[in-house]
Motif scaffolding. Sequence first.
Motif, mmCIF file in Angstrom:
data_model
loop_
_atom_site.group_PDB
_atom_site.id
_atom_site.type_symbol
_atom_site.label_atom_id
_atom_site.label_comp_id
_atom_site.label_asym_id
_atom_site.label_seq_id
_atom_site.Cartn_x
_atom_site.Cartn_y
_atom_site.Cartn_z
ATOM 1 N N LYS A 184 0.889 -1.109 0.189
ATOM 2 C CA LYS A 184 -0.013 0.002 0.016
ATOM 3 C C LYS A 184 0.913 1.458 0.125
ATOM 4 C CE LYS A 184 -3.974 2.004 2.302
ATOM 5 N NZ LYS A 184 -5.011 1.859 3.497
ATOM 6 N N THR A 185 1.725 1.174 0.732
ATOM 7 C CA THR A 185 2.811 2.194 0.946
ATOM 8 C C THR A 185 3.548 2.553 -0.498
ATOM 9 O OG1 THR A 185 3.048 2.180 3.494
ATOM 10 C CG2 THR A 185 4.861 3.285 2.110
ATOM 11 N N THR A 186 3.950 1.429 -0.983
ATOM 12 C CA THR A 186 4.818 1.315 -2.247
ATOM 13 C C THR A 186 4.127 1.770 -3.466
ATOM 14 O OG1 THR A 186 6.051 -0.493 -1.443
ATOM 15 C CG2 THR A 186 6.080 -0.036 -3.868
ATOM 16 N N LEU A 187 2.570 1.420 -3.620
ATOM 17 C CA LEU A 187 1.817 1.967 -4.630
ATOM 18 C C LEU A 187 1.617 3.406 -4.353
ATOM 19 C CD1 LEU A 187 0.515 1.411 -7.086
ATOM 20 C CD2 LEU A 187 -1.681 0.823 -5.928
ATOM 21 N N GLY A 188 1.432 3.946 -3.078
ATOM 22 C CA GLY A 188 1.191 5.278 -2.740
ATOM 23 C C GLY A 188 -0.117 5.876 -3.585
ATOM 24 N N VAL A 189 0.392 6.953 -4.184
ATOM 25 C CA VAL A 189 -0.806 7.551 -5.156
ATOM 26 C C VAL A 189 -0.644 7.300 -6.725
ATOM 27 C CG1 VAL A 189 -1.196 9.313 -3.660
ATOM 28 C CG2 VAL A 189 0.404 9.789 -5.557
ATOM 29 N N GLU A 190 0.165 6.314 -7.072
ATOM 30 C CA GLU A 190 0.549 6.074 -8.399
ATOM 31 C C GLU A 190 -0.924 5.152 -9.125
ATOM 32 O OE1 GLU A 190 3.136 6.445 -10.294
ATOM 33 O OE2 GLU A 190 4.268 7.321 -8.817
ATOM 34 N N VAL A 191 -1.208 5.094 -10.115
ATOM 35 C CA VAL A 191 -2.190 4.375 -10.622
ATOM 36 C C VAL A 191 -1.692 3.195 -10.795
ATOM 37 C CG1 VAL A 191 -3.303 4.111 -12.918
ATOM 38 C CG2 VAL A 191 -2.625 6.453 -12.359
ATOM 39 N N GLY A 192 -2.611 2.186 -10.319
ATOM 40 C CA GLY A 192 -2.318 0.784 -10.169
ATOM 41 C C GLY A 192 -3.292 0.001 -9.328
ATOM 42 N N ASN A 193 -3.230 -1.263 -9.362
ATOM 43 C CA ASN A 193 -4.251 -2.239 -8.564
ATOM 44 C C ASN A 193 -3.252 -3.408 -8.339
ATOM 45 O OD1 ASN A 193 -5.981 -4.946 -8.809
ATOM 46 N ND2 ASN A 193 -7.384 -3.118 -8.487
ATOM 47 N N ILE A 194 -3.530 -3.841 -6.840
ATOM 48 C CA ILE A 194 -2.681 -4.633 -6.337
ATOM 49 C C ILE A 194 -3.852 -5.649 -5.646
ATOM 50 C CG2 ILE A 194 -1.114 -5.676 -4.820
ATOM 51 C CD1 ILE A 194 0.469 -2.819 -5.220
ATOM 52 N N GLN A 195 -4.062 -6.806 -5.943
ATOM 53 C CA GLN A 195 -4.806 -7.827 -5.332
ATOM 54 C C GLN A 195 -4.089 -8.843 -4.388
ATOM 55 O OE1 GLN A 195 -8.189 -8.812 -7.633
ATOM 56 N NE2 GLN A 195 -8.176 -7.080 -8.912
ATOM 57 N N MET A 196 -4.623 -9.283 -3.327
ATOM 58 C CA MET A 196 -3.999 -10.208 -2.426
ATOM 59 C C MET A 196 -5.116 -11.274 -2.141
ATOM 60 S SD MET A 196 -1.740 -7.853 0.049
ATOM 61 C CE MET A 196 -1.057 -9.316 1.010
ATOM 62 N N PHE A 197 -4.612 -12.646 -2.592
ATOM 63 C CA PHE A 197 -5.776 -13.448 -2.418
ATOM 64 C C PHE A 197 -5.154 -14.887 -1.378
ATOM 65 C CE2 PHE A 197 -6.711 -11.768 -6.647
ATOM 66 C CZ PHE A 197 -7.795 -11.504 -6.575
ATOM 67 N N PRO A 198 -5.572 -14.722 -0.076
ATOM 68 C CA PRO A 198 -5.054 -15.905 0.774
ATOM 69 C C PRO A 198 -5.860 -17.174 0.195
ATOM 70 C CG PRO A 198 -6.385 -14.390 1.900
ATOM 71 C CD PRO A 198 -6.515 -13.892 0.401
ATOM 72 N N ILE A 199 -5.235 -18.243 0.174
ATOM 73 C CA ILE A 199 -5.650 -19.592 0.006
ATOM 74 C C ILE A 199 -5.533 -20.821 1.192
ATOM 75 C CG2 ILE A 199 -5.790 -21.435 -1.771
ATOM 76 C CD1 ILE A 199 -4.365 -19.393 -3.835
ATOM 77 N N CYS A 200 -6.539 -21.185 1.618
ATOM 78 C CA CYS A 200 -6.415 -21.909 2.857
ATOM 79 C C CYS A 200 -5.844 -23.086 2.344
ATOM 80 C CB CYS A 200 -7.753 -22.249 3.454
ATOM 81 S SG CYS A 200 -8.748 -23.373 2.329
#
Length: 84
Positions: free
Chosen positions: A52-68
């Motif tokens: 979240k800090t790395t992306l800051g205000v840059e345009v982008g999308n990061i998705q995290m999917f935990p998998i049991c």
Amino acid sequence: MQLLVIYDVENDRTRVKVSEALKDYGLSRIQYSAFQGNLSPNRMQELYYRLKTTLGVEVGNIQMFPICDKDAKQIKEIENVSCG
């Protein structure tokens, strides 16, 4: 717990920082903008805030999917590689 992270970040420098962060947390690249690995819930939370800090205000999308673990055991992969 397995974690799948996919991202689409416009800025080249930020995109490299995202991939480096994922490597720092021990995740392995499975596609150009996709990483997978095993992290504890606490490490996942740490990684979330770092990304979240790395992306800051840059345009982008990061998705995290935990998998049991149960679902991770059912992951199937089909891969063809060139012979030459």
